[in-house]
Enzyme design. Structure first.
Site, short mmCIF file in Angstrom:
data_model
loop_
_atom_site.label_atom_id
_atom_site.label_comp_id
_atom_site.label_asym_id
_atom_site.label_seq_id
_atom_site.Cartn_x
_atom_site.Cartn_y
_atom_site.Cartn_z
N ARG A 25 0.82 -1.23 0.00
CA ARG A 25 0.00 0.00 0.00
C ARG A 25 0.85 1.27 0.00
NH1 ARG A 25 -5.68 -1.08 1.11
NH2 ARG A 25 -5.90 -2.68 -0.45
N ARG A 29 -3.18 6.23 0.22
CA ARG A 29 -3.64 7.45 0.87
C ARG A 29 -2.68 8.09 1.86
NH1 ARG A 29 -9.32 5.16 2.52
NH2 ARG A 29 -7.98 3.35 2.63
N ARG A 38 -6.04 11.24 -7.16
CA ARG A 38 -7.29 10.48 -7.04
C ARG A 38 -8.52 11.36 -7.28
NH1 ARG A 38 -11.36 8.27 -4.72
NH2 ARG A 38 -11.50 6.19 -3.81
N ASP A 75 -6.12 -3.01 -8.30
CA ASP A 75 -6.74 -3.71 -7.18
C ASP A 75 -6.90 -5.18 -7.55
OD1 ASP A 75 -8.08 -2.64 -4.48
OD2 ASP A 75 -9.01 -4.50 -5.11
N TYR A 151 -14.42 -12.72 -1.86
CA TYR A 151 -15.14 -11.48 -2.21
C TYR A 151 -16.30 -11.76 -3.16
CZ TYR A 151 -11.72 -8.41 0.03
OH TYR A 151 -10.94 -7.76 0.96
#
Ligand code: 1CP
Length: 362
Positions: A25, A29, A38, A75, A151
């Site tokens: 990551r 962010r 973004r 992703d 998922y």
């Protein structure tokens, strides 16, 4: 030619001048620069599908943090979408699938993805490689089939993934047929990433820890193993062609190092040492010496600082990071966290962690 190939050498067990480092990551962010880019996209999915924006944030941590590798901004959920299950990313909540898969008909309806379905990813890889111009290697990635399955069945994130596990107990045959479709899609996808220029691959099994050791062997490791075999020496490929499976026939891709990260799968470390991968990534719950003895000296270990360490004072970050480096030793280690950075970790602390690793000598 790569100017900095420390990570590739460490992955293959070759000599390195210092321990290389990248962070899960890192393209995210914690960087104000990421948040700015973004804002240009309508939403997360549009951001991932825009090769120029994806390439820009992939390179940011190389310039800003000085890491030894870039990881493609994308992703793991692009695979369900390419198979016919679109997702949304809901702010502060996570992924959401309007349709899920629960029945035989729904599994049948899904397609096996081919590299061309994900051309926005391969386009981003080509842009990144051009822009990096050999500065550091580029890591491509996918989810492990079990984590993607979780998922697709659940339809969102979950603490327990009880619906996905329910399917394993109530319909193991259907579970296997869906896992096989995901695996074939993932092999096609990863081959396309390598063909486009990815220098190494990481497979994320983020939800490994909800399975029992026996289930892990049957429903996860078996499929990770197929992926490793298919990427190394194309063994899986030949079998798939013989069995008429819809796997793409790219036969000549370079053999790149593979990293397998199975979060919370402390129970599977010995079994994982049999995979045809080069690196096993540890989370912070896994003792370093014990992991080395279970996995043996034939693989590189990656990890494994607790991301929460980076909330502490610099003196503590330095002390704990150096302790971790000594515990892994000078051979076959790629420094990283035990899971991804949290968005509220200060960029300055992240940079300090990276610099501590880069300055350390045995
Ligand atoms: O809006 C945002 O910025 C959302 C945050 C975010 C980011 C930066 C998400 C949502 N995905 C990503 C990018 C991402 N995802 C990368 C980029 C490269 C890098 O690491 O820097 C990678 C490798 C992933 C992989 C990924 N996505 C995993 C495996 C790794 C892990 O964290 O365990 C998983 C499980 C996902 C699903 C996902 N995507 C995003 C979230 C919040 C989640 C988890 C949801 C849940 O709790 O189930």
């Amino acid at each position: 030619m790569l100017k900095n190939d420390l990570i590739l050498r460490a992955a293959r067990g070759e000599k390195v001048e210092r321990t290389p480092v990248w962070l899960m990551r890192q393209a995210g962010r914690i960087l104000p620069e990421y948040r700015k880019v973004r804002e240009k996209a309508k939403d997360f999915v549009a951001f991932v599908k825009n090769p120029e924006l994806a390439a820009e944030v992939t390179i940011q941590p190389v310039d800003i943090l000085g890491v030894d590798a870039a990881i493609l901004f994308s992703d793991i959920l692009v695979i369900p979408e390419a198979m016919g299950l679109p997702y949304k990313m809901i702010e502060a909540k996570g992924p959401y699938f309007a349709k899920t898969v629960r029945t035989e008909k729904e599994v049948e309806r899904l397609r096996v993805a081919v590299g061309d379905d994900l051309s926005y990813v391969t386009d981003a890889i080509k842009l990144v490689k051009k822009e990096l111009n050999g500065r550091v290697p580029l890591i491509g990635f996918s989810g492990a089939p079990w984590t993607i399955f979780a998922y697709m069945i659940e339809g969102s994130g979950s603490k327990t993934f009880s619906q996905a596990k329910k399917m394993l107990y109530t319909n193991p045959a259907l579970s296997h047929s869906l896992l096989q479709k995901i695996t074939d899609s993932t092999i096609n996808y990863l081959k396309a990433q390598v063909a486009a220029g990815a220098d190494l691959i990481q497979i994320f099994d983020s939800w490994a820890g909800v399975l029992s050791p026996e289930q892990y062997n049957e429903f996860s490791l078996k499929y990770i193993s197929q992926i490793c075999d298919a990427l190394k020496g194309n063994k899986g490929n030949k079998e798939n062609i013989k069995n008429n499976n819809p796997i793409s026939p790219i036969l000549h891709i370079p053999s790149v190092p593979i990293i397998v990260f199975a979060k919370d799968a402390f129970f599977a470390r010995k079994e994982m040492s049999k995979l045809k991968c080069d690196v096993i990534s540890l989370d912070w719950t896994m003792d370093i010496a014990e992991s080395r003895s279970l996995i043996g000296s034939g693989k590189t270990l990656q990890g494994n600082a607790d991301p929460c360490l980076l909330y502490s004072d610099k003196s503590i970050i330095k002390r704990e990071t150096e302790k971790m480096l000594r515990a892994f030793g000078s051979k076959r280690h790629i420094a990283n966290l035990g899971h991804g950075l949290y968005p509220d970790i200060e960029k300055d602390k992240v940079k300090f962690f990276i610099d501590t690793i880069k300055e350390f000598r045995f």
